[in-house]
Scaffold this motif. Structure first.
Motif, PDB file in Angstrom:
ATOM      1  N   ARG A   1       0.610  -0.880  -0.187  1.00  0.00           N
ATOM      2  CA  ARG A   1       0.398  -0.048  -0.435  1.00  0.00           C
ATOM      3  C   ARG A   1       0.630   1.690   0.129  1.00  0.00           C
ATOM      4  O   ARG A   1       1.849   1.477   0.857  1.00  0.00           O
ATOM      5  CB  ARG A   1      -1.051   0.121   1.199  1.00  0.00           C
ATOM      6  N   ASN A   2       0.565   1.779  -0.778  1.00  0.00           N
ATOM      7  CA  ASN A   2       1.263   4.130  -1.145  1.00  0.00           C
ATOM      8  C   ASN A   2       0.770   4.151   0.513  1.00  0.00           C
ATOM      9  O   ASN A   2      -0.434   4.317   0.731  1.00  0.00           O
ATOM     10  CB  ASN A   2       0.870   4.080  -2.402  1.00  0.00           C
ATOM     11  N   SER A   3       2.241   3.973   1.202  1.00  0.00           N
ATOM     12  CA  SER A   3       1.922   5.222   2.562  1.00  0.00           C
ATOM     13  C   SER A   3       3.038   6.227   2.689  1.00  0.00           C
ATOM     14  O   SER A   3       2.948   6.223   4.322  1.00  0.00           O
ATOM     15  CB  SER A   3       2.346   4.235   3.567  1.00  0.00           C
ATOM     16  N   MET A   4       2.873   6.960   1.790  1.00  0.00           N
ATOM     17  CA  MET A   4       3.246   8.660   1.068  1.00  0.00           C
ATOM     18  C   MET A   4       2.284   9.151   1.661  1.00  0.00           C
ATOM     19  O   MET A   4       1.153   8.972   2.229  1.00  0.00           O
ATOM     20  CB  MET A   4       3.906   8.719   0.310  1.00  0.00           C
ATOM     21  N   MET A   5       2.676  10.205   2.383  1.00  0.00           N
ATOM     22  CA  MET A   5       2.287  11.325   3.177  1.00  0.00           C
ATOM     23  C   MET A   5       0.505  11.683   2.417  1.00  0.00           C
ATOM     24  O   MET A   5       1.323  12.122   0.770  1.00  0.00           O
ATOM     25  CB  MET A   5       2.553  12.461   3.368  1.00  0.00           C
ATOM     26  N   ALA A   6      -0.108  11.649   2.068  1.00  0.00           N
ATOM     27  CA  ALA A   6      -1.609  11.981   1.161  1.00  0.00           C
ATOM     28  C   ALA A   6      -1.588  13.802   1.654  1.00  0.00           C
ATOM     29  O   ALA A   6      -1.792  14.572   2.579  1.00  0.00           O
ATOM     30  CB  ALA A   6      -3.345  11.729   2.216  1.00  0.00           C
ATOM     31  N   GLY A   7      -2.174  14.801  -0.117  1.00  0.00           N
ATOM     32  CA  GLY A   7      -2.015  15.271  -0.042  1.00  0.00           C
ATOM     33  C   GLY A   7      -0.607  16.512   0.150  1.00  0.00           C
ATOM     34  O   GLY A   7      -0.022  16.176  -1.320  1.00  0.00           O
ATOM     35  N   GLY A   8      -0.833  17.738   0.363  1.00  0.00           N
ATOM     36  CA  GLY A   8       0.423  18.721  -1.026  1.00  0.00           C
ATOM     37  C   GLY A   8       2.145  18.433  -0.323  1.00  0.00           C
ATOM     38  O   GLY A   8       2.496  18.839  -1.450  1.00  0.00           O
ATOM     39  N   SER A   9       2.558  17.055   0.991  1.00  0.00           N
ATOM     40  CA  SER A   9       3.498  17.086   0.702  1.00  0.00           C
ATOM     41  C   SER A   9       3.846  16.054  -0.256  1.00  0.00           C
ATOM     42  O   SER A   9       4.775  16.131  -0.840  1.00  0.00           O
ATOM     43  CB  SER A   9       4.114  16.962   2.103  1.00  0.00           C
ATOM     44  N   GLY A  10       3.413  14.988   0.130  1.00  0.00           N
ATOM     45  CA  GLY A  10       4.210  13.610  -0.858  1.00  0.00           C
ATOM     46  C   GLY A  10       4.645  13.252  -0.224  1.00  0.00           C
ATOM     47  O   GLY A  10       4.984  12.718  -1.112  1.00  0.00           O
ATOM     48  N   LEU A  11       5.394  13.229   0.906  1.00  0.00           N
ATOM     49  CA  LEU A  11       6.215  13.003   1.509  1.00  0.00           C
ATOM     50  C   LEU A  11       6.187  11.387   2.144  1.00  0.00           C
ATOM     51  O   LEU A  11       5.178  11.037   2.675  1.00  0.00           O
ATOM     52  CB  LEU A  11       6.826  14.128   2.570  1.00  0.00           C
ATOM     53  N   PRO A  12       7.041  10.541   2.446  1.00  0.00           N
ATOM     54  CA  PRO A  12       7.393   9.702   2.937  1.00  0.00           C
ATOM     55  C   PRO A  12       6.800   9.839   4.459  1.00  0.00           C
ATOM     56  O   PRO A  12       6.861  10.942   5.652  1.00  0.00           O
ATOM     57  CB  PRO A  12       8.891   9.121   3.548  1.00  0.00           C
ATOM     58  N   VAL A  13       5.589   8.851   5.143  1.00  0.00           N
ATOM     59  CA  VAL A  13       5.243   9.190   6.288  1.00  0.00           C
ATOM     60  C   VAL A  13       6.026   9.468   7.346  1.00  0.00           C
ATOM     61  O   VAL A  13       6.425   9.660   8.696  1.00  0.00           O
ATOM     62  CB  VAL A  13       3.902   8.496   6.891  1.00  0.00           C
ATOM     63  N   GLY A  14       7.328   8.677   7.380  1.00  0.00           N
ATOM     64  CA  GLY A  14       7.680   8.546   8.398  1.00  0.00           C
ATOM     65  C   GLY A  14       7.675   7.773   9.566  1.00  0.00           C
ATOM     66  O   GLY A  14       7.112   7.143   9.438  1.00  0.00           O
ATOM     67  N   ILE A  15       8.122   8.310  10.883  1.00  0.00           N
ATOM     68  CA  ILE A  15       7.850   8.934  11.986  1.00  0.00           C
ATOM     69  C   ILE A  15       6.524   9.153  12.193  1.00  0.00           C
ATOM     70  O   ILE A  15       5.634   8.676  13.315  1.00  0.00           O
ATOM     71  CB  ILE A  15       8.798   9.483  12.964  1.00  0.00           C
ATOM     72  N   MET A  16       5.690   9.512  11.856  1.00  0.00           N
ATOM     73  CA  MET A  16       4.286   9.506  11.484  1.00  0.00           C
ATOM     74  C   MET A  16       3.516   7.838  11.450  1.00  0.00           C
ATOM     75  O   MET A  16       2.387   8.250  10.941  1.00  0.00           O
ATOM     76  CB  MET A  16       3.409  10.943  11.173  1.00  0.00           C
ATOM     77  N   ASN A  17       3.635   6.993  11.033  1.00  0.00           N
ATOM     78  CA  ASN A  17       3.396   5.824  10.211  1.00  0.00           C
ATOM     79  C   ASN A  17       2.438   4.769  11.507  1.00  0.00           C
ATOM     80  O   ASN A  17       2.601   5.501  12.379  1.00  0.00           O
ATOM     81  CB  ASN A  17       4.600   4.883   9.774  1.00  0.00           C
ATOM     82  N   THR A  18       1.729   4.251  11.234  1.00  0.00           N
ATOM     83  CA  THR A  18       0.664   3.275  11.852  1.00  0.00           C
ATOM     84  C   THR A  18       1.062   2.007  12.187  1.00  0.00           C
ATOM     85  O   THR A  18       0.467   1.288  13.277  1.00  0.00           O
ATOM     86  CB  THR A  18      -0.196   3.364  11.600  1.00  0.00           C
ATOM     87  N   VAL A  19       2.334   1.635  12.094  1.00  0.00           N
ATOM     88  CA  VAL A  19       3.176   0.154  12.050  1.00  0.00           C
ATOM     89  C   VAL A  19       3.454   0.538  13.590  1.00  0.00           C
ATOM     90  O   VAL A  19       4.529   0.959  13.792  1.00  0.00           O
ATOM     91  CB  VAL A  19       3.424  -0.020  10.847  1.00  0.00           C
TER      92      VAL A  19
END
Length: 851
Positions: free
Chosen positions: A180-198
């Motif tokens: 699953r694409n887990s990049m940040m949704a919206g403006g930045s489109g950056l890797p979710v990094g430390i804000m991941n859910t796993v």
């Protein structure tokens, strides 16, 4: 490329032969537990034809002739090779992989295969590696991955890049979770990094594939992909609870519980609470400098170093048939911490990231539909907040009737606080965003057994709907919506002499950039203990939404439609100049590599690459002047950066940042990994990477902002040329029960530029300045002012230590120390030096018991 694929098909059918055939059946189980292994791959070695085991571990496969060699592969287990007669039954027990080179991976070619036979440069971090890390921050292990450029921005902030040209808004590696694409949704489109859910305890493995991967994964998988693969609750049942503490007031609590209810239903739940305090660090901010206050170098106002992360997931599994599953998932996180961008630091407050997913999985068909959304909470930019508060509480303008008072007049501290935290669409510091992304995917695979040809075909759909209310994108009046539709076909043929040929081609339609074609071809030759491979791939890097439409703090603007601006030295009423609007970067890369075991003690993984980029995408680069419009949409250039106009109407001191395409840029390098088994208990490993590029040459083609001069900012690698990581691992220590790992990391010093951020050896200890040549309009030096320069990044050698010991069958104690000798470890701009950190964790495992 079309000729290559046509040739592949012709060879495939030319080699097709008819022969007597028979069926082999059996069951695949875990050698230790006896549990059935669902989804194991059974492959005929000579033809590549295969089957996949059902939920009860059974399989059926047709072979040619009287006998054949079958290869059994399962992720996390050692391959098993067996010769079998037609019409017989073969049951196989598989051992969990314990040695390097035994791993089975899926991300390199969308199908399970032994890592030494993968047609790409791929590395894997296993569940065992995560278990031997006494830290909540799973990203720390990226520093041990071959070919990965790891950076750390604080106690909890980590990031990674590959093959150079890093920046503070880096989206060059596509981050995925279970496909699953887990990049940040919206403006930045950056890797979710430390804000991941796993959480760490739910990770089965982490696969990193380097190089262009657009042919399989679409635009923006151009430097690599990072795929986190989580544990199946039917295979990994029970409950795990972890409590940890450490330096900087760190506390972490995590839980995972997973159970198979019956033959149809299973579930897992995870949760984490982690909090602590980042390193002490206050950055510089440059304020005032207008008619009502002198310029001043001030410190950030009230940065909060405390961080907190709350995350969790829920998954429900339903077996539709013996060979197919429906899986429903939800995950979310809420986060508070300090982050770094092109301008300075952000205070992240209650930023949430969530997803909802449904997928269908069977041996032949895979489909998923998921929605990802982001809400930035009350986050704000610290430099703008600090600058506005300082300016408005120290202004010499006290007359409320002055036309300049609304933007420059003196305010009380309370009024200034409110003004400084106004929304970004008013050139304030505070963000507002409620963005979403919808993804749909379908994939089909089939093996033409007579031809020995394997097919994978897939379709993808993505719709991005960012909504930042004008606070970080130029979307206050016109909403942005971007759609992408793509299809991929991959063919694989096993040839004589243990040669595999893999060809793939992908066509995407991007609603902004049109049709994008990405081919890839790989030749893999089996050799004793491993394989040699040669690959060519072409990838497309479509500029992310931020690069196209940014409007951040009134200084960073997107360049998707070209920016109209008045250059410094020109009359403000003159005809504006217009920047060249962004194009898709295209990267074509050749790679050659070897991966395998030599003898019984030595394992080598070496990869060399040469890539050529057309329309290379730059980091944010300074332009001298006043920005007016992005396409036909007006831009709100902040007064602090828009420059001043003299009595003759001549503009001076204006500056903004945006993104550009260069001409052609070549990048090349070598990644080397060596593992040597000193004994059954001791392993030594070495990872070395060298990187280079012609971007460093003083060539006018590298003049990204087209000002007629190639500055140091425009020809920076933004990455170290040389990196080394090494470790010494001891197993079965402490009375034969525990482990001990000692690791070392060396990073060569290097200069770094990204927007207002700068870190160079030459300018250390003062405000950063980039010389941009002579302005032909004024015949004066063109200097671009930056943030405070704390010196080059890298230039350090650090040592880490981790150890673990099982107290009993259900309790494990782990501890770790990073940067043992507390050396200055400056990894990123606008960030503290990383000091010594320690952590200790107690893990309780409660096994699942059948009623």
């Amino acid at each position: 490329m079309r000729k290559w694929i046509t040739l592949l098909l012709m060879v495939s059918y030319a080699l097709t032969v008819t022969a007597q055939s028979g069926t082999v059946t059996g069951k695949v189980t875990d050698a230790k537990t006896g549990q059935a292994l669902a989804g194991a791959v059974v492959r005929v070695k000579s033809t590549g034809g295969g089957a996949i085991t059902a939920n009860d571990g059974t399989y059926s496969i047709t072979i040619k002739g009287n006998s054949a060699t079958l290869i059994f592969s399962y992720v996390g287990y050692t391959d098993v090779s067996k010769t079998v007669s037609a019409g017989s039954t073969l049951n196989v027990s598989m051992q969990e992989s314990s040695g390097i080179g035994d791993e089975v991976v899926v991300s390199a070619s969308l199908r399970p295969e032994k890592i030494t036979r993968a047609p790409a440069s791929i590395s894997v971090i296993t569940a065992k590696d995560f278990e031997q890390t006494a830290s909540f921050n799973v990203g720390e292990l990226a520093s041990k991955i071959q070919g990965v450029e790891f950076v750390r921005t604080g106690v909890n902030g980590v990031g990674f890049n590959a093959r150079g040209f890093n920046n503070a808004f880096n989206a060059k590696i596509l981050q995925m979770t279970d496909g699953r694409n887990s990049m940040m949704a919206g403006g930045s489109g950056l890797p979710v990094g430390i804000m991941n859910t796993v959480i760490k305890e739910d990770i089965e493995r982490f696969e990193v594939v380097l190089g262009p991967n657009s042919a399989l994964y679409g635009p923006n998988a151009h430097n690599g992909i990072a795929n986190t693969i989580t544990k199946d609750p039917r295979k990994h049942q029970g409950t795990t609870v972890v409590l940890g503490m450490g330096a900087r007031e760190l506390f972490t609590g995590r839980i995972r519980t997973a159970h198979k209810i019956n033959n149809k239903w299973a579930y897992k739940l995870t949760g984490e609470y982690t909090a602590g305090k980042d390193f002490d660090f206050v950055d510089s901010v440059y304020a005032a400098g207008n008619a009502f206050a002198p310029a001043a170098n001030i410190v950030e106002r009230n940065p909060n170093p405390n961080f907190r992360h709350i995350r969790g997931e829920a998954h429900l599994y339903y077996a539709v048939t013996n060979k197919s599953d429906l899986i429903f998932s939800y995950g979310g996180s809420v986060n508070n911490f300090l982050s770094v961008n092109n301008v300075g630091r952000n205070q992240i407050k209650d930023w949430s990231f969530s997803y909802l997913q449904g997928k269908y999985v069977s041996p032949r068909f895979f489909a998923q539909l998921y929605y990802t959304w982001t809400n930035v909470g009350n986050s704000y930019g610290i430099p703008t907040y600090s600058r506005d508060f300082y300016n408005r509480t120290r202004s010499t303008l006290t007359d409320p009737n002055s036309p300049f008072f609304p933007n420059f007049g003196r305010l009380t501290p309370e009024q200034a606080e409110e003004f400084a935290l106004r929304l970004g669409n008013l050139n304030g510091a505070r963000f507002k965003e409620q963005s979403g992304r919808l993804n749909a995917e379908a994939q089909y695979n089939y093996t033409f057994k007579d031809a020995g040809l394997s097919l994978i075909a897939g379709l993808n759909y993505q719709m991005d709907k960012p909504n930042t209310f004008g606070t970080s994108l130029n979307d206050f009046t016109n909403r942005i919506e971007i759609r992408q539709v793509g299809g991929v076909v991959q063919l694989e043929k096993t040839l004589p002499a243990d040669i595999r040929v893999i060809g793939s081609a992908r066509l995407d339609n991007h609603s902004v950039f049109g049709n994008l074609f990405a081919p890839k071809v790989a030749f893999v030759k089996g050799v004793p203990g491993g394989s040699v491979r040669l690959t060519y791939g072409r990838a497309n890097a479509a500029p992310i939404i931020l690069f196209q439409n940014a409007s951040v703090f009134g200084i960073v603007f997107g360049n998707g439609e070209g920016i109209s601006y008045i250059p410094n030295g020109a009359n403000v009423n003159s005809t504006p100049l217009v920047t060249d609007k962004l194009k898709v970067e295209q990267i074509g890369t050749w790679e050659i590599g070897y991966k395998g075991q030599i003898g019984k003690k030595l394992y080598i993984d070496v990869n060399g690459y040469y890539g050529q980029s057309q329309n290379f995408l730059s980091p944010a680069i300074a332009v001298g002047g006043r920005a007016l419009r992005l396409g036909n949409e007006p831009l709100n250039h902040a007064a602090a950066f828009a420059g001043t106009v003299n009595s003759s109407g001549i503009l001076s001191g204006g500056i903004f940042q945006t993104y550009f395409n260069y001409g052609d840029v070549a990048a090349y390098g070598v990644d080397l990994g060596v593992n040597y088994f000193l004994s059954d208990r001791v392993t030594w490993s070495l990872k070395y990477s060298w990187f280079g590029s012609d971007i460093t040459k003083d060539n006018i083609k590298n003049d990204a902002n087209r000002d007629g001069y190639v500055s140091l900012e425009e020809k920076s690698l933004n990455a170290p040329r040389n990196r080394i990581a090494s470790s010494l691992s001891f197993a079965n220590v402490f009375n034969g029960k525990g482990f001990l790992n000692l690791s070392m990391r060396w990073v060569q010093a290097y200069d770094f530029y990204s927007g207002s951020q700068i870190g160079t050896a030459a300018g250390a200890g003062r405000r950063g300045v980039v010389f941009g040549g002579i302005n032909p309009l004024t015949n004066q030096p063109r200097n671009y002012l930056k943030n405070f320069n704390r010196g080059a990044l890298g230039g350090f050698t650090t040592f880490d230590l981790s150890a673990g010991y099982p107290l009993n069958s259900q309790l494990n104690l782990g501890a770790g120390i990073s940067n043992i000798f507390n050396v200055e470890q400056r990894e990123f701009v606008g960030s503290p030096s990383i000091g010594r950190l320690y952590s200790i964790e107690l893990k309780a495992t409660i096994p699942h018991t059948k009623k």
